[in-house]
Enzyme design. Structure first.
Site, mmCIF file in Angstrom:
data_model
loop_
_atom_site.group_PDB
_atom_site.id
_atom_site.type_symbol
_atom_site.label_atom_id
_atom_site.label_comp_id
_atom_site.label_asym_id
_atom_site.label_seq_id
_atom_site.Cartn_x
_atom_site.Cartn_y
_atom_site.Cartn_z
ATOM 1 C CD GLN A 259 -2.823 1.402 0.326
ATOM 2 O OE1 GLN A 259 -3.163 0.436 -0.348
ATOM 3 N NE2 GLN A 259 -3.331 2.600 0.154
ATOM 4 C CD GLU A 260 2.694 3.719 3.784
ATOM 5 O OE1 GLU A 260 3.037 4.663 3.056
ATOM 6 O OE2 GLU A 260 2.001 3.862 4.799
#
Length: 332
Positions: free
Chosen positions: A135-136
């Site tokens: 996600q990051e």
């Protein structure tokens, strides 16, 4: 809805008594198209630049080559990137295609030895750490956000420094955060700290990783009596809402890939009064088609000075929307 492999689809599946086992979408690529793409000059230039460890220039060539590709071509390009060991371009190409993808491509498992070693040391579920990393940064090792967050787990230098001091991790400065091993070591340690602050609740800890622990403390004080699925909807920042939903969904798929019990997703289900998913069953999550070719060449450690959009350990302001970037607006 229960056929979709996003947050709401997975929740719907959990509430349906007749849902089939969760498996990857069928993924096919035309062999002729693969051969044609491999001959394209831009992709050949990208590979040559990778071999020279000029990762930023290779990425620009890749972006140029894929900008006008069709969905089918992007799917084939993702397979090629995976063959090269270029994990982040495989994920990026499938997202650009807006197409369901093979879990091996869409939810890769880079740096497995470091991830599992650090996760075991800190008692952090590897599937959760992988979900956070995806996600990051989409696994772009040298990514830097406009806010100053760096690397796979998008650590702010101040967070990295404090975490290194607390956990006695060797650390010589922000320049080391583009190194996957250092970033993972500090990122996983920081996740363990957030787990402790949130009594082992990975949903609260995920929100804290994005928006900060002090905000999560306030949200828990106000709405902590709610089931987790409702609590997520009360998060006042839309970016953090989307972030938590994505990580929770990703963590389930990563748990299936790794044969682990999906802790974060199960915490949501139990808070709703639903039965948790059992641990990985033989065959669940395995490929239902010809396997995607494995990487044939190791990737060099990328070091770049270019600024790429991302977000991590964000501190959103009530006066403006939180910065967007690393957090995906919608799950794939």
């Amino acid at each position: 809805l229960s056929k979709q492999q996003d947050y709401y689809g997975l929740l719907a599946r959990a509430q349906s008594a007749n849902s089939p086992a969760l498996t990857p979408p069928v993924f096919t690529v035309d062999a002729k198209q693969l051969r044609e793409l491999r001959r394209r000059p831009a992709l050949r230039r990208a590979r040559a630049l990778l071999d020279l460890q000029r990762v930023s220039a290779a990425r620009r060539e890749w972006q140029y080559a894929t900008a006008t590709m069709t969905e089918a071509e992007l799917r084939a390009a993702a397979v090629i990137a995976n063959e090269w060991g270029w994990t982040d371009r495989a994920v990026s190409s499938l997202r650009q295609a807006n197409s369901p993808g093979d879990w091996e491509l869409l939810f890769p498992l880079p740096n497995p030895q470091t991830m599992h070693s650090e996760a075991g040391k800190r008692q952090v579920d590897p599937h959760w750490a992988y979900a956070i990393s995806r996600q990051e940064s989409l696994f772009v090792a040298d990514i830097k956000s406009s806010a100053g967050a760096i690397g796979l787990m998008q650590l702010m230098p101040s967070t990295a420094k404090a975490t290194a001091r607390k956990f006695k991790v060797p650390y010589r400065g922000a320049q080391e955060l583009v190194k996957p091993a250092t970033n993972i070591r500090l990122g996983v340690a920081y996740l363990s700290e957030l787990m402790a602050h949130n009594d082992g609740n990975l949903v609260y800890a995920t929100a804290a990783y994005n928006a900060g622990q002090s905000r999560v403390n306030r949200w828990r004080a106000r709405d902590g009596h709610l089931p987790l699925d409702i609590w997520i909807e009360t998060i006042p920042y839309k970016e953090t809402q989307g972030y938590v939903k994505n990580v929770t969904a990703f963590s389930l798929i990563y748990a299936l890939r790794l044969g682990e019990t999906p802790t974060a997703f199960n915490q949501v289900l139990v808070s709703m009064g639903l039965a948790p998913f059992a641990a990985h069953r033989p065959g669940l999550g395995q490929q239902q088609h010809a396997p995607v070719p494995a990487p044939t060449a190791p990737m060099p450690t990328p070091i770049s000075d270019e600024l790429l959009p991302a977000t991590a350990n964000a501190v959103p302001s009530k006066l403006q929307a939180p910065p967007s970037g690393g957090a995906e607006p919608t799950p794939p």
